[in-house]
Motif scaffolding. Structure first.
Motif, PDB file in Angstrom:
ATOM      1  N   THR A  34      -4.989   4.510   2.188  1.00 51.35           N
ATOM      2  CA  THR A  34      -4.360   2.922   1.943  1.00 51.35           C
ATOM      3  C   THR A  34      -3.586   2.757   2.325  1.00 51.35           C
ATOM      4  N   GLY A  35      -2.783   4.278   1.581  1.00 51.46           N
ATOM      5  CA  GLY A  35      -1.621   4.716   2.209  1.00 51.46           C
ATOM      6  C   GLY A  35      -0.634   5.031   3.114  1.00 51.46           C
ATOM      7  N   ASN A  85      -0.484   6.251  -5.695  1.00 49.25           N
ATOM      8  CA  ASN A  85      -2.038   6.697  -5.378  1.00 49.25           C
ATOM      9  C   ASN A  85      -2.858   7.020  -6.829  1.00 49.25           C
ATOM     10  N   ALA A 113      -1.312   2.343   6.308  1.00 45.25           N
ATOM     11  CA  ALA A 113      -0.693   1.665   6.038  1.00 45.25           C
ATOM     12  C   ALA A 113       1.424   2.279   7.170  1.00 45.25           C
ATOM     13  N   LEU A 127      -3.930   3.032  -7.944  1.00 44.45           N
ATOM     14  CA  LEU A 127      -4.557   2.532  -7.058  1.00 44.45           C
ATOM     15  C   LEU A 127      -5.530   3.083  -7.455  1.00 44.45           C
ATOM     16  N   SER A 151       0.687  -1.017  -0.021  1.00 46.17           N
ATOM     17  CA  SER A 151      -0.330   0.068  -0.105  1.00 46.17           C
ATOM     18  C   SER A 151       1.404   1.363   0.424  1.00 46.17           C
TER      19      SER A 151
END
Lengths: 334, 327
Positions: A187-188, A144, A191, A147, A139
């Protein structure tokens, strides 16, 4: 405490001077002529010269910069070269959209990241921990926008569950249109929050006071939340606040992929059309929101850790003795 | 007197990447109701591991309890579930940790740290628990107004008092004090020990006092057990042990204390080092440092000899040698 906050806010001034000067200089040195952007290719030499004079582009760099700052101090961010509309209004009308998207992304990141991080730490080297580690790495490394595009292909084009573009008007479609960009951005960050939580909790787990807490016979969940997590919070707050500051400045790629009407997309458009006042406005917003989030993190530290709080307090002000039962009650409900 | 805690043949190992650390090896120990038992041994002898073992707080991984029984009032604590153990911890058996500087949670006020121990064992409102916490603070000599303060606002001795208040908050049967005074300076040590002794009497507790300070033992304990290499090598009541120490290790320990009435130029340490806990010697654990060691000591592991009168020693020398019973 208030003195500290004021001091930190005053520190914003040199930061902003530095940032604006740097960006202004780079934009001025860039090999393009804003006038051709405004008037188009077909304009006469005379019209272009008039326009340059009108915008003050013939003045030396320093004079232009001082003029810009002077206008800023009067609350004038200038007019966009392209649309001829005031930059401040345009940014401010887009800012709530960015705040909304940034907040949703942060909620996703924190609500998932912190519990996953705690679980990974408590079950170090277990299957769950390994899966979370690999997932987290993927992730963080995944761009970005990529994704975002994948999500659009799956949920918007193939499954047709969610819209791929824009921002919904009524609450239901607004929420629907928020889901994909929020996941993309969240998401990133999730993580990194997860990894930070994991390492921070792992460190506090080995402290003696955790043994003390367990030796009292209190429930493990309470040991985890009140004793481990509370002590592990500082790095988690730091990373979350920094990421939130980034997001508030606008996320150019994600907002562009999802045509989200926020400041990030505005900035990207401004860069594409070489619209100096619009770029400057966006950069200022970016640095202010980043600095404010930094300050907010520092203030939050004081609420989490009484040792830091006592550093912020001025020496003269002696701590008032509060009635312990009342104070303890407050602490427990907090 | 009744035996309140009986540790039988306890084995605790730490399994690390660098090999297995044999921390506690077949250790037997019993604690009588109302007594103070001193557990003496040098660093790495397995004292703290034993204490954590009794509390069910051996960090796992890497720690593993390989066998044995810890019987508290007829129940084997090693067979207890986590939930059952939680009811024992704090309420029945409480523990004071070695370093007061690090054993309090720095971000929670001390009153609440005491109150949460009370609340987890007694059905009390938050306010009532807090009031009781304040009483506990008063009892250890800290004004109740300071309950809202945080550990960094207290000195080392005060922190240890808070730790003691936490341990005693639920009126436990047994108090395990793991080197409670090691991190404190001497005047504070005396205060804390006096206080522990008084509180032990007021609360009718049994106490397991872990220390490497024989002075503390002489002052505080009824009985002493000497631990070496993860097993008890000698145990006796405190007067017997100081007058008639039989095990060469105990002798070495006592000889290493300088005597006030003699002019001593050099201290007399026990020669050699503790055996590496990953590779304990096959025979007697002490044989490499023992002046009397012979071939048998190196190959055969000695059993505990009961010399009567509660005096036990783990040494071959007393199998044949007659020992005068201590008066």
């Amino acid at each position: 405490m208030i003195k500290y906050i004021v001091k930190r806010l005053l520190l914003l001034i040199p930061v902003l001077i530095g940032v604006t000067f740097f960006v202004f200089t780079i934009l001025s040195l860039a090999p393009y002529d804003p006038v051709t952007v405004i008037l188009g290719d077909g304009a006469t030499e005379e019209a272009m010269e008039n326009m340059r004079e009108e915008l003050g582009l013939n003045d030396p760099l320093l004079v232009r910069y001082v003029n810009y700052i002077w206008d800023l101090l009067h609350g004038d961010f200038g007019k966009s070269y392209k649309t001829r509309l005031p930059v401040a209004d345009q940014i401010l009308s887009r800012f709530p959209n960015t705040i909304l998207l940034a907040s949703c992304s942060m909620v996703i990141a924190i609500v998932l990241g912190i519990p996953l991080g705690i679980l990974s730490a408590k079950k170090q080297y277990s299957l769950l921990d390994n899966v979370a580690t690999v997932g987290g790495l993927i992730s963080v490394s995944m761009p970005n926008f990529w994704l975002g595009l994948l999500l659009v292909i799956l949920f918007a084009l193939k499954l047709r569950w969610l819209p791929s573009q824009g921002m919904g008007e009524d609450p239901v479609s607004l929420i629907k249109s928020l889901i994909l960009p929020s996941i993309t951005l969240g998401t990133g960050i999730m993580a990194s929050v997860m990894r930070m939580t994991r390492s921070s909790v792992l460190e506090t787990m080995r402290q003696d006071y955790i043994s003390t807490a367990r030796s009292k016979g209190i429930a493990e969940s309470r040991v985890t939340v009140r004793h481990m997590l509370k002590n592990a919070l500082i790095p988690i707050i730091t990373i979350s606040a920094l990421q939130f500051g980034h997001l508030l400045g606008g996320s150019m790629l994600t907002e562009t992929v999802f045509s989200w009407p926020g400041v990030g997309r505005y900035m990207l458009d401004a860069i594409k059309t070489k619209d100096t006042p619009a770029i400057m406005g966006s950069v200022i917003l970016m640095s202010v929101s980043f600095s404010i989030m930094n300050l907010l993190a520092d203030i939050l530290y004081a609420f989490v850790d009484p040792r830091i709080k006592s550093q912020y307090q001025t020496k003269k002000k002696n701590k008032q003795k509060k009635s312990p039962a009342e104070d303890g009650g407050k602490e427990a409900t907090a | 007197m009744n035996t309140i805690l009986d540790v039988k043949d306890l084995v605790i190992h730490y399994e690390t990447d660098d090999g297995c650390v044999y921390a506690v090896n077949g250790l037997d120990l019993d604690l009588q109701e109302g007594e103070t038992l001193g557990l003496v041994g040098e660093t790495g002898a397995g004292k703290t591991t034993l204490a954590r073992g009794i509390m069910g707080l051996v960090p796992d991984p890497p720690g593993r309890i390989r066998g044995g029984e810890i019987i508290y009032r007829g129940t084997d604590l090693l067979q207890c579930s986590n939930a059952e153990m939680r009811k024992v911890r704090g309420r029945k058996i409480a523990m004071i940790f070695q370093d007061p500087m690090t054993s309090l949670n720095p971000v929670t006020n001390v009153g609440l740290q005491i109150a949460e121990a009370i609340q987890s064992h007694e059905k009390l409102s938050r306010k009532a628990a807090m009031q009781k916490a304040c009483q506990m603070l008063e009892q250890v000599g800290i004004p109740a107004e300071r309950a809202g303060e945080y550990p960094h606002q207290f000195s080392g001795g005060m922190k240890q008092r808070v730790v003691i208040a936490i341990a005693l908050a639920c009126n436990p049967d047994i108090l395990i004090a793991d080197e409670p005074t090691t991190a404190l300076d001497v005047t504070i040590q005396a205060q804390v020990l006096d206080m522990l002794r008084e509180l032990r009497e007021t609360y009718h507790m049994s106490m397991l006092l872990i220390t490497h300070d024989l002075g503390v033992v002489a002052q505080t304990c009824d009985r002493v057990a000497v631990i070496y290499g993860g097993e008890i090598v000698e145990s006796a009541d405190v007067y017997t042990l100081f007058d008639q120490h039989l095990h060469p290790y105990t002798q070495g320990l006592l000889d290493s204390i300088p005597k006030l009435n003699e002019d001593v130029e050099r201290l007399k340490p026990i020669e050699g080092m503790m055996p590496d806990p990953t590779q304990l010697p096959e025979g007697c654990r002490f044989c490499s440092r023992c002046a009397y060691a012979d071939e048998r000591c190196r190959t055969e592991h000695p059993n505990m000899l009961d010399l009567g009168n509660g005096h036990k020693v783990r040494c071959f020398r007393y199998e044949t040698q007659e020992v005068e019973p201590h008066e």
